[in-house]
Scaffold this motif. Structure first.
Motif, PDB file in Angstrom:
ATOM      1  N   LEU A  17       7.366  78.551 -58.360  1.00  0.00           N
ATOM      2  CA  LEU A  17       6.597  79.793 -58.348  1.00  0.00           C
ATOM      3  C   LEU A  17       6.244  80.312 -56.954  1.00  0.00           C
ATOM      4  O   LEU A  17       6.436  81.513 -56.686  1.00  0.00           O
ATOM      5  N   PRO A  18       5.716  79.498 -56.030  1.00  0.00           N
ATOM      6  CA  PRO A  18       5.334  80.075 -54.736  1.00  0.00           C
ATOM      7  C   PRO A  18       6.489  80.758 -54.006  1.00  0.00           C
ATOM      8  O   PRO A  18       6.334  81.885 -53.511  1.00  0.00           O
ATOM      9  N   ARG A  19       7.651  80.109 -53.939  1.00  0.00           N
ATOM     10  CA  ARG A  19       8.782  80.721 -53.230  1.00  0.00           C
ATOM     11  C   ARG A  19       9.223  82.020 -53.908  1.00  0.00           C
ATOM     12  O   ARG A  19       9.639  82.974 -53.234  1.00  0.00           O
ATOM     13  N   LEU A  20       9.145  82.048 -55.217  1.00  0.00           N
ATOM     14  CA  LEU A  20       9.503  83.276 -55.927  1.00  0.00           C
ATOM     15  C   LEU A  20       8.502  84.382 -55.624  1.00  0.00           C
ATOM     16  O   LEU A  20       8.874  85.553 -55.477  1.00  0.00           O
ATOM     17  N   ARG A  21       7.237  84.042 -55.519  1.00  0.00           N
ATOM     18  CA  ARG A  21       6.228  85.062 -55.210  1.00  0.00           C
ATOM     19  C   ARG A  21       6.453  85.667 -53.829  1.00  0.00           C
ATOM     20  O   ARG A  21       6.226  86.868 -53.616  1.00  0.00           O
ATOM     21  N   HIS A  22       6.880  84.857 -52.873  1.00  0.00           N
ATOM     22  CA  HIS A  22       7.155  85.403 -51.540  1.00  0.00           C
ATOM     23  C   HIS A  22       8.269  86.450 -51.613  1.00  0.00           C
ATOM     24  O   HIS A  22       8.137  87.543 -51.053  1.00  0.00           O
ATOM     25  N   LEU A  23       9.354  86.118 -52.290  1.00  0.00           N
ATOM     26  CA  LEU A  23      10.455  87.066 -52.424  1.00  0.00           C
ATOM     27  C   LEU A  23      10.024  88.296 -53.216  1.00  0.00           C
ATOM     28  O   LEU A  23      10.391  89.433 -52.880  1.00  0.00           O
ATOM     29  N   LEU A  24       9.250  88.076 -54.266  1.00  0.00           N
ATOM     30  CA  LEU A  24       8.791  89.189 -55.095  1.00  0.00           C
ATOM     31  C   LEU A  24       7.917  90.135 -54.280  1.00  0.00           C
ATOM     32  O   LEU A  24       8.084  91.372 -54.340  1.00  0.00           O
ATOM     33  N   ALA A  25       6.979  89.598 -53.517  1.00  0.00           N
ATOM     34  CA  ALA A  25       6.106  90.440 -52.693  1.00  0.00           C
ATOM     35  C   ALA A  25       6.938  91.271 -51.717  1.00  0.00           C
ATOM     36  O   ALA A  25       6.695  92.480 -51.530  1.00  0.00           O
ATOM     37  N   PRO A  39      -2.912  81.635 -48.233  1.00  0.00           N
ATOM     38  CA  PRO A  39      -2.607  81.457 -46.814  1.00  0.00           C
ATOM     39  C   PRO A  39      -1.162  81.055 -46.521  1.00  0.00           C
ATOM     40  O   PRO A  39      -0.751  81.003 -45.369  1.00  0.00           O
ATOM     41  N   TRP A  40      -0.395  80.761 -47.542  1.00  0.00           N
ATOM     42  CA  TRP A  40       0.917  80.143 -47.319  1.00  0.00           C
ATOM     43  C   TRP A  40       1.990  81.185 -47.009  1.00  0.00           C
ATOM     44  O   TRP A  40       2.175  82.144 -47.751  1.00  0.00           O
ATOM     45  N   ALA A  64       5.271  76.691 -48.253  1.00  0.00           N
ATOM     46  CA  ALA A  64       5.497  77.870 -49.084  1.00  0.00           C
ATOM     47  C   ALA A  64       4.335  78.112 -50.033  1.00  0.00           C
ATOM     48  O   ALA A  64       4.087  79.242 -50.451  1.00  0.00           O
ATOM     49  N   GLY A  65       3.641  77.038 -50.397  1.00  0.00           N
ATOM     50  CA  GLY A  65       2.552  77.139 -51.357  1.00  0.00           C
ATOM     51  C   GLY A  65       1.653  75.932 -51.264  1.00  0.00           C
ATOM     52  O   GLY A  65       1.796  75.097 -50.354  1.00  0.00           O
TER      53      GLY A  65
END
Length: 365
Positions: free
Chosen positions: A288-296, A317-318, A42-43
């Motif tokens: 943070l990384p998993r939240l950014r994926h959902l946010l995007a 790249p993740w 994920a990150g």
């Protein structure tokens, strides 16, 4: 609902997908090239020093040394989020071999960390027996065993709370257990008040409470969304709490599919608040990384393509996270979403002299 009323919307989307496949160069927009996309994570990887520290704790525990584990948790002090993270690490270690935990509890019976870890482990084992899926998908014998184990887990968490009255950890375990026990009204509210009294912005505690309030458990869509919106309003700077709202949108999507009310003017406005809040969260925050994926994803669904593009740049790249991992081919889904964000963002390309200094180069890409 925000929707594309153009009768040729399907054709437009098809043309966009073709453009992404044949012409889209991510590097022109400050993103990593397609060949670098990695659905395995994920990150960014956990820093080597933290991995080495966790491995040393595990090796010591499995060799019978519980004191190293006790010290590992104790060093977190009253940084409750970090303390909870370390307890989760120990839970995973104990899940493989918990003889050291039994010894810890025998030698130091009044230790709140050992008691909390014991309660966590009981809940974890109960859920392992239950397995994934909705109630009607779980074999009756497994569901019966699951329910039989829960009261002991709740009792263990209550005991831990008595031993460590300042620690929110036992209260997170109680809130987790209250959901399948179907606590209602004051039963649940008392637990929630106990948690927020000790740690009002505890991310994991809020995530467990969100699960309680969702319609598949003890609440409704409205109760869940009201709870998530309060989390956004109450999130302090540097805390990922606002991201709880993204999990609520994900729950709505899972429950209602294409008809989920996740693309409205209200949602779009709240997503902007979430993006602002998460921009202050430290880059090494685990959530943070998993939240950014959902946010995007949800920014793009709501037509805020410039803001979505910013998140894709930060993700690098993740792409091994929801919602891409729900799509069959995470890499293709991630590539398409960021390509659409790029195509629909006015002036989305970086200046020629900046294209080689993309932000992902500084965030683990």
């Amino acid at each position: 609902m925000i929707s594309d009323v153009n009768p040729f919307a399907f054709m437009q989307k098809a043309r966009l997908a073709r453009w992404v496949r044949t012409q889209f160069d991510p590097t022109e927009y400050g993103m990593v090239p397609f060949a670098m996309l990695d659905a395995g994570r994920a990150g960014p990887p956990t820093p080597a020093r933290r991995v080495e520290e966790m491995q040393a704790v595990a090796d010591a525990a499995w060799a019978g040394d519980w004191r190293t584990a006790a010290s590992y948790v104790d060093r977190a002090g009253e940084e409750w989020a970090e303390r909870w993270h370390r307890l989760e690490v120990l839970q995973e270690i104990a899940g493989h071999d918990d003889a050291w935990l039994d010894e810890w509890r025998r030698k130091d019976p009044d230790n709140g960390d050992a008691a909390t870890l014991h309660a966590q482990l009981l809940v974890h084992r109960a859920w392992e027996i239950r397995g994934p899926g909705y109630v009607n998908q779980v074999p009756p014998e497994r569901m019966q065993r699951f329910r039989q184990m829960l009261p002991a887990a709740m009792e263990a968490a209550q005991h831990a709370a008595e031993l460590a009255p300042r620690d929110p950890g036992p209260w997170v375990v109680m809130i987790t257990t209250a959901r399948p026990l179907k606590y209602r009204g004051m039963q649940f509210n008392t637990l929630w008040e106990g948690l927020v009294e000790r740690a009002p912005h505890h991310y994991s505690g809020h995530w467990q409470a969100l699960q309680y309030w969702c319609a598949k458990w003890c609440g409704t869509d409205k109760q869940m969304m009201d709870f998530a919106e309060r989390a956004v309003r109450n999130a302090p700077e540097g805390n990922p709490l606002a991201g709880i709202y993204l999990h609520a949108l994900s729950e709505l999507t899972e429950r209602h599919g294409a008809s989920a009310p996740v693309t409205t003017a209200k949602v779009k406005g709240i997503l902007a608040e979430v993006a602002r809040s998460l921009s202050h969260v430290p880059e090494d925050a685990e959530a943070l990384p998993r939240l950014r994926h959902l946010l995007a994803y949800y920014l793009g669904e709501n037509g805020d393509h410039a803001a979505a593009l910013e998140q894709f740049r930060l993700l690098g790249p993740w792409c091994g996270a929801e919602p891409w991992t729900d799509k069959g081919d995470p890499v293709a889904a991630f590539q398409l979403a960021r390509g659409i964000a790029a195509a629909r963002t006015e002036d989305g390309k970086l200046p020629a002299d900046a294209a080689g200094v993309a932000r992902w180069g500084r965030t683990g890409g």
